[in-house]
Design an enzyme around this catalytic site. Structure first.
Site, PDB file in Angstrom:
ATOM      1  N   SER A 192       0.692  -1.084  -0.004  1.00 12.93           N
ATOM      2  CA  SER A 192      -0.112  -0.087   0.062  1.00 12.93           C
ATOM      3  C   SER A 192       0.848   1.158  -0.027  1.00 12.93           C
ATOM      4  O   SER A 192       1.933   1.157   0.471  1.00 12.93           O
ATOM      5  CB  SER A 192      -0.998   0.117   1.209  1.00 12.93           C
ATOM      6  N   TYR A 245      -1.072  -0.976  10.627  1.00 12.44           N
ATOM      7  CA  TYR A 245      -1.447  -1.194   9.122  1.00 12.44           C
ATOM      8  C   TYR A 245      -0.394  -0.818   8.251  1.00 12.44           C
ATOM      9  O   TYR A 245       0.066  -1.586   7.408  1.00 12.44           O
ATOM     10  CB  TYR A 245      -2.774  -0.612   8.782  1.00 12.44           C
TER      11      TYR A 245
END
Length: 249
Positions: A135, A145
């Protein structure tokens, strides 16, 4: 026919990979937690593209599911797409540690183990590729995350360097916001996100496969997110981290 194994294959980017690879004539092995949705996805792909589709229901956050997918990778695949993943709504100090560990299991341990399970066969055949979904958040300090996705980027680059002499490619795919179920599943309100920041899953997959063919180790789809990543490197890391912590989610 080449075989592609895709985790998280019933929605979002995983489903887009399944459609594109089926159209390209790949035999598919689809992995997801929801067995009924997995079967429906497989039926649609077989009907539309006439390809062979194997379904493997598995929860990669559990040892049993991860071990079964690991064993299937060892049987031999030509393309592994480690796409499965999720995020958590709260800030990491407020989240139950069990939820944080489950996310790390899926994002880090599963990516590591499935990649290592698939690579020996690819190296022996001197062909194959692995795409690990990371990401844009992996380039910034964005809770656990972002940290897990930073691991995916670093690991993929390391694996790519090790595998290149064997004619095997490994690449980290780093999209920004993509119109999928991802944020909805985490109960995130994304209504304030500008429309121009959203990407289409099928276009993300198209750019990813193009970058893989070009031999890139890291793929950041779209010029707008390439600019975001480049801009982040221009400022002091602490400042970027503070801004990410305040506004990133």
């Amino acid at each position: 026919m080449p075989t592609a194994l895709i985790t998280g294959a019933t929605a979002g980017i995983g489903a887009a990979f399944a459609r594109r690879l089926a159209a390209d004539g790949f035999t598919l092995v689809l992995v997801a937690r929801d067995e009924s949705r997995l079967a429906e996805t497989a039926d649609r792909l077989k009907l539309r593209y006439g390809v062979s589709v194997e379904v493997l229901p598995a929860d990669l956050a559990g040892e049993d599911g991860l071990s079964r997918v690991e064993a299937r990778c060892r049987e031999g695949v030509d393309l592994l797409v480690n796409n499965a993943g999720f995020t958590l709504l709260g800030r990491f100090p407020d989240n139950p540690v069990a939820d944080e560990l489950r996310m790390l299991k899926v994002h880090c341990e599963a990516v590591l183990r499935l990649t290592l399970a698939a690579l020996p066969g690819m190296k022996e055949r001197r062909r194959g590729a692995v795409i690990n979904l990371a990401s844009v958040a992996g380039f910034f300090a964005s809770s656990s995350y972002g940290a897990s996705k930073a691991y995916v980027i670093n690991f993929s680059e390391s694996a790519a360097a090790e595998a290149r002499g064997d004619n095997v490619r490994v690449m980290a795919l780093c999209p920004g916001y993509v119109r999928t179920e991802f944020h909805q599943r985490a109960s995130m309100d994304m209504s304030g996100t500008p429309g121009f920041m959203w990407l289409d899953a099928d276009r993300v997959v198209g750019e990813a496969l193009r970058d893989l063919a070009l031999g890139k180790w890291v793929s950041v789809p779209s010029l707008r997110y390439k600019a975001v990543v480049a801009a982040g490197k221009l400022f002091p890391r602490r400042l970027v981290s503070e801004l990410s912590a305040r506004f990133g989610r």
